[in-house]
Motif scaffolding. Structure first.
Motif, PDB file in Angstrom:
ATOM      1  N   LEU A  10      53.772  49.323  20.280  1.00 44.62           N
ATOM      2  CA  LEU A  10      53.733  48.470  21.463  1.00 44.62           C
ATOM      3  C   LEU A  10      54.527  47.182  21.241  1.00 44.62           C
ATOM      4  O   LEU A  10      55.040  46.590  22.191  1.00 44.62           O
ATOM      5  N   ALA A  11      54.672  46.780  19.992  1.00 41.71           N
ATOM      6  CA  ALA A  11      55.461  45.589  19.677  1.00 41.71           C
ATOM      7  C   ALA A  11      56.939  45.785  20.004  1.00 41.71           C
ATOM      8  O   ALA A  11      57.693  44.808  20.124  1.00 41.71           O
ATOM      9  N   ASP A  12      57.355  47.029  20.175  1.00 37.89           N
ATOM     10  CA  ASP A  12      58.750  47.341  20.504  1.00 37.89           C
ATOM     11  C   ASP A  12      59.001  47.377  22.003  1.00 37.89           C
ATOM     12  O   ASP A  12      60.106  47.717  22.435  1.00 37.89           O
ATOM     13  N   TYR A  13      58.004  47.037  22.818  1.00 39.45           N
ATOM     14  CA  TYR A  13      58.147  47.230  24.259  1.00 39.45           C
ATOM     15  C   TYR A  13      59.369  46.525  24.830  1.00 39.45           C
ATOM     16  O   TYR A  13      60.131  47.115  25.603  1.00 39.45           O
ATOM     17  N   GLU A  14      59.591  45.269  24.470  1.00 44.59           N
ATOM     18  CA  GLU A  14      60.740  44.538  25.026  1.00 44.59           C
ATOM     19  C   GLU A  14      62.051  45.187  24.610  1.00 44.59           C
ATOM     20  O   GLU A  14      62.996  45.267  25.408  1.00 44.59           O
ATOM     21  N   ALA A  15      62.132  45.664  23.386  1.00 46.11           N
ATOM     22  CA  ALA A  15      63.335  46.363  22.927  1.00 46.11           C
ATOM     23  C   ALA A  15      63.528  47.660  23.701  1.00 46.11           C
ATOM     24  O   ALA A  15      64.647  48.005  24.123  1.00 46.11           O
ATOM     25  N   LEU A  16      62.430  48.391  23.937  1.00 43.73           N
ATOM     26  CA  LEU A  16      62.503  49.632  24.702  1.00 43.73           C
ATOM     27  C   LEU A  16      62.929  49.371  26.141  1.00 43.73           C
ATOM     28  O   LEU A  16      63.713  50.137  26.721  1.00 43.73           O
ATOM     29  N   LEU A  17      62.433  48.285  26.712  1.00 46.16           N
ATOM     30  CA  LEU A  17      62.795  47.942  28.075  1.00 46.16           C
ATOM     31  C   LEU A  17      64.281  47.576  28.158  1.00 46.16           C
ATOM     32  O   LEU A  17      64.979  47.949  29.104  1.00 46.16           O
ATOM     33  N   THR A  18      64.782  46.873  27.146  1.00 40.67           N
ATOM     34  CA  THR A  18      66.209  46.548  27.098  1.00 40.67           C
ATOM     35  C   THR A  18      67.050  47.811  27.056  1.00 40.67           C
ATOM     36  O   THR A  18      68.063  47.934  27.767  1.00 40.67           O
ATOM     37  N   ILE A  19      66.628  48.771  26.237  1.00 39.61           N
ATOM     38  CA  ILE A  19      67.352  50.046  26.157  1.00 39.61           C
ATOM     39  C   ILE A  19      67.372  50.726  27.521  1.00 39.61           C
ATOM     40  O   ILE A  19      68.422  51.194  27.989  1.00 39.61           O
ATOM     41  N   GLN A  20      66.212  50.766  28.187  1.00 37.89           N
ATOM     42  CA  GLN A  20      66.112  51.406  29.496  1.00 37.89           C
ATOM     43  C   GLN A  20      66.987  50.707  30.537  1.00 37.89           C
ATOM     44  O   GLN A  20      67.716  51.355  31.290  1.00 37.89           O
ATOM     45  N   LYS A  21      66.913  49.386  30.567  1.00 38.75           N
ATOM     46  CA  LYS A  21      67.673  48.619  31.561  1.00 38.75           C
ATOM     47  C   LYS A  21      69.170  48.822  31.396  1.00 38.75           C
ATOM     48  O   LYS A  21      69.907  48.949  32.379  1.00 38.75           O
ATOM     49  N   GLU A  22      69.631  48.850  30.146  1.00 38.33           N
ATOM     50  CA  GLU A  22      71.069  48.995  29.905  1.00 38.33           C
ATOM     51  C   GLU A  22      71.530  50.440  30.060  1.00 38.33           C
ATOM     52  O   GLU A  22      72.653  50.695  30.502  1.00 38.33           O
ATOM     53  N   ALA A  23      70.668  51.377  29.698  1.00 36.72           N
ATOM     54  CA  ALA A  23      71.037  52.794  29.819  1.00 36.72           C
ATOM     55  C   ALA A  23      70.999  53.269  31.266  1.00 36.72           C
ATOM     56  O   ALA A  23      71.775  54.131  31.673  1.00 36.72           O
ATOM     57  N   PHE A  24      70.060  52.688  32.047  1.00 35.04           N
ATOM     58  CA  PHE A  24      69.894  53.082  33.450  1.00 35.04           C
ATOM     59  C   PHE A  24      69.916  51.838  34.334  1.00 35.04           C
ATOM     60  O   PHE A  24      68.882  51.418  34.871  1.00 35.04           O
ATOM     61  N   PRO A  25      71.084  51.238  34.502  1.00 37.58           N
ATOM     62  CA  PRO A  25      71.178  50.006  35.301  1.00 37.58           C
ATOM     63  C   PRO A  25      71.056  50.298  36.792  1.00 37.58           C
ATOM     64  O   PRO A  25      71.172  51.456  37.214  1.00 37.58           O
TER      65      PRO A  25
END
Length: 205
Positions: A10-25
């Motif tokens: 869960l500590a990786d959530y912000e990193a995961l969200l960044t990946i999602q936002k950039e991969a699926f803009p």
């Protein structure tokens, strides 16, 4: 350049969200990015299938999977993924690892990140002694051929190398074999709402 794959927390959530936002803009719907509740559910339900890839410590890509008892029956992404939560669809007694997503940040594409995530999934299949790894694969090139080919025929044309599909051809290069078409799998105009189930089978000892 070192690519490492580990289980996310869960500590990786912000990193995961960044990946999602950039991969699926945008115009990709924001509500389809993983929520914190979904990430928490992945970790609590099947932490082994929750993976993040890093390059030199920088988050580069992620992937999520669950276990199912695969019978080849028609299903949708929402059904197999439990609408992204996996809690109700994950089966600890299942025979197959089912990948419900993989995404890579644009700046890290072409560097082997997706390949590393798929290899990690294959290793998990070996570790858990499952029969196979499977996934529902988009066929974004299909809309260009839908007037003359059924989705099944398109799958075979790609499988035989006569048509190059951005996603399905990549999956084949990862050692995955197309096995069947799932219609009405996901709201996806390019794929005409279809997906191809691809599999990698563990070599039985």
């Amino acid at each position: 350049m070192i690519i490492s794959v580990r289980n996310y927390t869960l500590a990786d959530y912000e990193a995961l969200l960044t990946i999602q936002k950039e991969a699926f803009p945008p115009p990709f719907p924001e509500e389809l990015w993983w929520s914190k509740d979904q990430i928490r559910s992945h970790i609590e339900t099947f932490p082994e299938g929750a993976m993040i890839a890093e390059i030199d410590g920088e988050p580069a890509g992620s992937a999520t999977a669950l276990m199912i008892l695969f019978d080849g029956k028609p299903h949708t992404w929402d059904e197999v993924a439990d609408e992204g939560y996996i809690a109700r669809s994950h089966n600890r007694k299942g025979d197959s690892l089912y990948g419900i997503d993989v995404c890579v940040r644009p700046e890290f594409r072409g560097k082997g990140v997706a390949k590393a995530l798929y290899e990690a999934r294959k290793s998990l299949v070996e570790k858990l002694k499952l029969t196979r790894f499977i996934a529902g694969c988009r066929i974004p090139g299909y809309h260009k051929h839908a007037d003359r080919l059924s989705p099944q025929d398109y799958m075979m044309e790609v499988r035989n190398g006569r048509i190059d599909d951005l996603v399905l051809s990549f999956m084949i290069r990862q050692g995955m074999t197309p096995v069947q078409v799932m219609e009405n799998y996901l709201d996806d105009e390019e794929s005409k709402d279809c997906a191809v189930i691809v599999e990698w089978k563990r070599r039985q000892s």
